[in-house]
Design an enzyme around this catalytic site. Sequence first.
Site, PDB file in Angstrom:
ATOM      1  N   GLU A 153      -9.727   7.755   3.339  1.00  0.00           N
ATOM      2  CA  GLU A 153      -9.432   6.410   3.101  1.00  0.00           C
ATOM      3  C   GLU A 153     -10.020   5.482   3.887  1.00  0.00           C
ATOM      4  O   GLU A 153     -10.228   5.572   5.319  1.00  0.00           O
ATOM      5  CB  GLU A 153      -7.965   6.042   3.529  1.00  0.00           C
ATOM      6  N   PHE A 162      -8.611   9.008  17.021  1.00  0.00           N
ATOM      7  CA  PHE A 162     -10.028   8.245  17.893  1.00  0.00           C
ATOM      8  C   PHE A 162      -9.489   6.817  18.325  1.00  0.00           C
ATOM      9  O   PHE A 162     -10.275   6.248  18.836  1.00  0.00           O
ATOM     10  CB  PHE A 162     -10.738   8.149  16.941  1.00  0.00           C
ATOM     11  N   SER A 218       0.659  -1.285   0.001  1.00  0.00           N
ATOM     12  CA  SER A 218       0.088   0.049   0.049  1.00  0.00           C
ATOM     13  C   SER A 218       0.874   1.384  -0.010  1.00  0.00           C
ATOM     14  O   SER A 218       0.315   2.440  -0.409  1.00  0.00           O
ATOM     15  CB  SER A 218      -0.964   0.065   1.180  1.00  0.00           C
ATOM     16  N   HIS A 268      -4.856  -1.615  -4.390  1.00  0.00           N
ATOM     17  CA  HIS A 268      -4.626  -2.960  -4.988  1.00  0.00           C
ATOM     18  C   HIS A 268      -5.910  -3.824  -4.525  1.00  0.00           C
ATOM     19  O   HIS A 268      -6.724  -3.220  -3.708  1.00  0.00           O
ATOM     20  CB  HIS A 268      -3.354  -3.375  -4.233  1.00  0.00           C
ATOM     21  N   THR A 288      -0.756   4.509   3.536  1.00  0.00           N
ATOM     22  CA  THR A 288      -1.638   5.411   2.516  1.00  0.00           C
ATOM     23  C   THR A 288      -1.581   7.080   2.815  1.00  0.00           C
ATOM     24  O   THR A 288      -1.181   7.669   1.899  1.00  0.00           O
ATOM     25  CB  THR A 288      -3.051   4.873   2.330  1.00  0.00           C
TER      26      THR A 288
END
Length: 525
Positions: free
Chosen positions: A344, A299, A120, A391, A185
């Site tokens: 994301e 969070f 990633s 991916h 990412t």
Amino acid sequence: MARLGYIFSEVFLILNILLSSTAQIFPVPRNEDKNFWHNQAAEEIQIAMATATSYNWGIAKNVVLFVGDGMGITPTVAGRIFKGQKRYGRSGEEEYLSWEKFPHMSLVKVYNTDRQVPDSAATATAFLTGTKGNFYTIGLDSSVSMNQCLKSRDPETWQSSVLEWAQDVGKDTGFVTTTTVTHGTPAALYAHSANREWECDAFLREEGHGCKDIARQLVEDLPGQNIKVIMGGGRLAMGAVPSIQPQHESLCVRKDRRNLANEWISSKEVHGRKVSYVQNQRELLNVDTAHSDYLLGLFADSHMAYEADRNKGIEGEPSLANMTSTAIKILSKNKHNGFFLMVEGGRIDHALHSTQTHKALEEILAFDDAVNTALSMVDLTETLFIVTSDHSHVMTINGYPERGNNILGVADVSTVDQLPYTTLMFTNGPSYDHYWNGTHVTRPNISSMDISNKEYTPIVAVPSLYESHSGDDVATYAQGPMAHLFHTLHEQTYVAHVMGFAACMGPYKFNCTRPEAHLSRLLRR
């Protein structure tokens, strides 16, 4: 008698499967005759013709990028069916996820410069910077390989991201993720690292000695310093919790005892900026978006909870849709220059790595909700809106299940070993369970298992501690200004270049000329 007993046992097995909750057959529409299919196709042709004559050649004021991490075509299909079955009680195959109705789409090749099957971090580098890199590296060109710390410190190897391009032309920027904010990412938006695992100083180890960890880059360096909205997990890597002993070796706990979250907040407040720092749903809902210049939401200590496990109460974690809504409210205050936002759905990937199909599909539905939320808040005439993946995974939809069969259920009974198997399976992963029973190799009889349980993992072909990515192409869906540039099979780097060209930023800041005929039409508006 033995033969008769065998037949009875087989009948009992099949009845047991058919009566189980996962064997539910959802109702199939009854009007799917010849006229139905012909009329449907005719309508789609008219839509396609209208789309072809109404391309938006304008300059994108805003760019919204949604990334379903690991959400390749197979998980998307499974998610689509799951949506129809769970939310509408339909067979599911005829359903659509929100982005699947976008007018423009293409396929994208996901390989890294040194791997057929990618990770990633390197794929994010490709679609966020427009340059492919090596496996496990972030924001670097292909001259730097994994763990080459010294080489990664050379600014000539650093690749600027679309987020940096956006800041350069005056746009406000932000990102939302369900992983840690320092994960592969999101890190490609702001960091340059020879190892994606260098999220905090404790994980630099000997190989990373002399390099700056990803969390520090977010707080200390550009463009991280100027990101206005940051939301996700990762309190540990950011030093936002008291120093503790990690309960698992995968948790990145700061050794330098710095609270980077507080440092990030202080660096804004010292310049008179209004900063909000939130850690749960209640605090997020109470944010005064009209008067907040910056928002930091952390969070969870590590990654946020799976949607299937999430505490949905007021003191729990917010949904991806809620985070997205708040982010857009803050970023859209830049009326003149607009904004860039990346969202994301990071834990789709994690659930698939664990071969937890139920959890993965719940993550896709949460992602779908977030996309719908964002679509309701932006003007698509001036916003390039993209949904893509980095991916795919080695999940397959197999067997010959009936139309409307529970996507989380049994596909069929094998004609070889007379044992049932699930529709969704993986070629490798942790739930390998073939064994020698004294006479031959066999596998468990799942008819006695609760395969609808969210923790259930289907059997895999090859044993592995962690299910792997796949090298399949992934789909990119788009609408808004210049969305029609997605039209064929592209390199993954192309995604970043379309964003740059559409918004006249980055490499296209001074070179985003539209064809003359379309430019004159734009000026007449």
